[in-house]
Design an enzyme around this catalytic site. Sequence first.
Site, PDB file in Angstrom:
ATOM      1  N   ASP A  37       7.102   8.297  11.017  1.00 52.25           N
ATOM      2  CA  ASP A  37       8.375   7.571  11.130  1.00 52.25           C
ATOM      3  C   ASP A  37       8.864   7.626  12.577  1.00 52.25           C
ATOM      4  OD1 ASP A  37      10.929   6.556  10.870  1.00 52.25           O
ATOM      5  OD2 ASP A  37      11.747   8.368   9.920  1.00 52.25           O
ATOM      6  N   ASP A  41      14.538   6.979  10.095  1.00 53.82           N
ATOM      7  CA  ASP A  41      15.202   6.567   8.853  1.00 53.82           C
ATOM      8  C   ASP A  41      14.499   7.144   7.616  1.00 53.82           C
ATOM      9  OD1 ASP A  41      12.909   5.072   8.641  1.00 53.82           O
ATOM     10  OD2 ASP A  41      13.917   3.133   8.342  1.00 53.82           O
ATOM     11  N   ASP A  45       6.730   3.787   9.912  1.00 58.35           N
ATOM     12  CA  ASP A  45       6.860   2.448  10.497  1.00 58.35           C
ATOM     13  C   ASP A  45       5.819   2.230  11.592  1.00 58.35           C
ATOM     14  OD1 ASP A  45       7.873   3.988  12.592  1.00 58.35           O
ATOM     15  OD2 ASP A  45       9.947   3.737  11.909  1.00 58.35           O
ATOM     16  N   ASP A 114      -3.945  -5.721   4.772  1.00 60.60           N
ATOM     17  CA  ASP A 114      -4.036  -5.810   3.320  1.00 60.60           C
ATOM     18  C   ASP A 114      -3.660  -7.233   2.930  1.00 60.60           C
ATOM     19  OD1 ASP A 114      -4.029  -4.894   0.535  1.00 60.60           O
ATOM     20  OD2 ASP A 114      -3.649  -2.919   1.404  1.00 60.60           O
ATOM     21  N   ASP A 216      -6.557  -7.073  -2.122  1.00 54.65           N
ATOM     22  CA  ASP A 216      -6.005  -6.400  -3.299  1.00 54.65           C
ATOM     23  C   ASP A 216      -6.472  -7.070  -4.600  1.00 54.65           C
ATOM     24  OD1 ASP A 216      -3.840  -4.359  -3.961  1.00 54.65           O
ATOM     25  OD2 ASP A 216      -3.086  -6.104  -5.068  1.00 54.65           O
ATOM     26  N   GLU A 266     -10.964  -5.235  -3.318  1.00 51.99           N
ATOM     27  CA  GLU A 266     -10.684  -4.231  -4.349  1.00 51.99           C
ATOM     28  C   GLU A 266     -10.944  -4.867  -5.708  1.00 51.99           C
ATOM     29  OE1 GLU A 266      -7.038  -1.408  -5.922  1.00 51.99           O
ATOM     30  OE2 GLU A 266      -6.772  -3.549  -5.621  1.00 51.99           O
ATOM     31  N   HIS A 339      -4.185   5.386  -1.713  1.00 51.04           N
ATOM     32  CA  HIS A 339      -2.775   5.491  -2.094  1.00 51.04           C
ATOM     33  C   HIS A 339      -2.565   5.339  -3.602  1.00 51.04           C
ATOM     34  CE1 HIS A 339      -3.736   1.329  -1.968  1.00 51.04           C
ATOM     35  NE2 HIS A 339      -2.593   1.015  -2.551  1.00 51.04           N
ATOM     36  N   ASP A 340      -3.620   5.046  -4.355  1.00 51.79           N
ATOM     37  CA  ASP A 340      -3.501   4.922  -5.815  1.00 51.79           C
ATOM     38  C   ASP A 340      -4.098   6.125  -6.548  1.00 51.79           C
ATOM     39  OD1 ASP A 340      -2.357   2.374  -5.614  1.00 51.79           O
ATOM     40  OD2 ASP A 340      -4.323   1.391  -5.627  1.00 51.79           O
TER      41      ASP A 340
HETATM   42  C1  NOJ Z   1      -3.834  -2.346  -6.046  1.00 55.73           C
HETATM   43  C2  NOJ Z   1      -3.062  -1.596  -5.019  1.00 55.73           C
HETATM   44  O1  NOJ Z   1      -3.915  -0.694  -4.369  1.00 55.73           O
HETATM   45  C3  NOJ Z   1      -1.927  -0.922  -5.724  1.00 55.73           C
HETATM   46  O2  NOJ Z   1      -1.258   0.013  -4.926  1.00 55.73           O
HETATM   47  C4  NOJ Z   1      -1.001  -1.982  -6.240  1.00 55.73           C
HETATM   48  O3  NOJ Z   1      -0.008  -1.391  -7.021  1.00 55.73           O
HETATM   49  C5  NOJ Z   1      -1.749  -3.003  -7.105  1.00 55.73           C
HETATM   50  N1  NOJ Z   1      -3.008  -3.392  -6.562  1.00 55.73           N
HETATM   51  C6  NOJ Z   1      -0.930  -4.244  -7.265  1.00 55.73           C
HETATM   52  O4  NOJ Z   1      -0.868  -4.927  -6.048  1.00 55.73           O
END
Ligand code: NOJ
Length: 575
Positions: A37, A41, A45, A114, A216, A266, A339-340
């Site tokens: 950051d 905030d 960023d 992305d 995505d 993905e 991140h998932d």
């Molecule tokens: C895959 C992304 O990696 C995820 O973070 C997102 O929630 C879903 N697609 C929907 O865009």
Amino acid sequence: MPSTPVPAAVVDPAAATPAPWWTRATVYQIWPRSFADGDGDGIGDLAGIRSKLGHLSDLGVDVIWLSPVYPSPQVDAGYDISDYDTIDPLFGTLEEFDELLAEVHALGMKLVMDLVVNHTSDQHPWFVEARSSVDSPKRDWYVWRPQRPDGARPTEWRSAFSGPAWTLDEATGEWYLHMFAAAQPDLNWANPEVRAAVHALMDRWLDRGVDGFRMDVINHIAKSPASLEAGAAGFEMGAQIHDHLQEMHREVFAHRGDRELLTVGEMPGVSVEDAVLFTDPARRELDMVFQFEHVVLDNGPGSKFDHVPLRLTDLKRSLGRWQEGLAERGWNSLYLGNHDQPRSVSRYGDDGRWRYESATLLAAVLHLHRGTPYVYQGDEIGMTNARFTRLDQYRDVESLNRHQEARAAGATEEEVLETLRVRSRDNGRTPVQWADGPGAGFTTGTPWIEVPASGAEITVAADRASGERSVFDFYRRLIALRHDDRVVQLGAFTMLAPDDERLYAFTRTLGDERLLVVANWSGEPYELDPALDPLLGAALSAVPAGGAAPELVIGNVPGSSGPTLSPWEVRVLRA
Ligand code: NOJ
């Protein structure tokens, strides 16, 4: 464009054509909200990213994949985009983006954006216009179905974030499709205007200088018309997916052949057979895909939240099958975290006593498969799961929806919190821990999500000061190895000991060069059998037959050479 640090094209003897640049490259994923950051905030960023580029160039990565920074209501942390053409003020400005891109290039790295075009935000002007009337010229840009006489939903498809995938738009009396949150309506890729609009926005970013796209859920863009019409129970990928990707290649990438660009799609649920089609260079669709088979092995029958223990033999069978399936045509991407997903060292390793050993073992095993490795921010210092104990610590829409749904179905608060503790996406979304102190060096303000207790101890500063036990340094060496080593880039993969529940072992072979990886995937010592592979036999014998002893390329237990692997020890040998 400035040249990248990867060496000039090598020749793949198997194919007798130059291997693509990304066979030598490693990609680093920045999830911007939690990277760094710059303005205090509490939210990461572009200024923060710019201040940390030295970290990435020290690590030696070739490509940065930037998760979404476009304007967004942030229902799904930026994966709900309301304007594809600029930067959300939360993260900075377009001018700052241009400066960031120039700095990334000056350091010899590339930047991949992305691309989230299976759906938009419900605040995107396209959807606002589409939902205004059944006669709107944009109506058909999204997937609408009329109310059925029995009042039932058009199909039984479920949203990936709990609940049905259809929402009734009261004003027009029709249902719209959303494979994710209700605020993420799916675009209708059967409509050529939609496809042209997406190609145009991709063009604009490529003209700006970005080096490609991570796409995505790109296999979701083509919905099977038959399954849509029949009201099928589950989402099915439409056969048009290949046409859509080939058209995208023709329209967007084909005339930019002078540039080294990257496309990675993905693809939840993609099969090996389909992945060959998607990534066969001759078909001109994508360079590589993110497949999901290995990250759903510990899902229970219901969903990822009903997790079950992972068996190493299942993981090896799965990753081995992908290595085999894409050996001749196509290319693998290699990842354990993003991140998932939960933090890889917490999920696959031991994030307590053996954190250094297991984090480095996972890195070595992954990076030495055949494919392009992806490093998720924080994994290069062995960051661990969040270990949150209260619901109010969570932020992710998927976790919050899951909590609501499971509680309504009768689960206790403790039961739901336990499943979130193991599988919530917030585990991988806490701030990168740069240094000890409030805000973990991530922010001078209040972080948007709590810094876990591990922030006092597992930090970039501490890791980089820990000499031989630096996870960062181990990653740096693996990434450098891929730059220079043709066996790592292109060698054929063979899995060894597939039925062993504790040993992950494989070879890579190119011509008469070989690498052997032996990894003790457990917290107990492991006795190696010299008969596992001749290279190991030679390494363990006092007098190696016919020549020099195999060389230890990299290992995570200094000075170790005998037949016993320590807990979570990995050794990489070369003949
Ligand atoms: C895959 C992304 O990696 C995820 O973070 C997102 O929630 C879903 N697609 C929907 O865009």
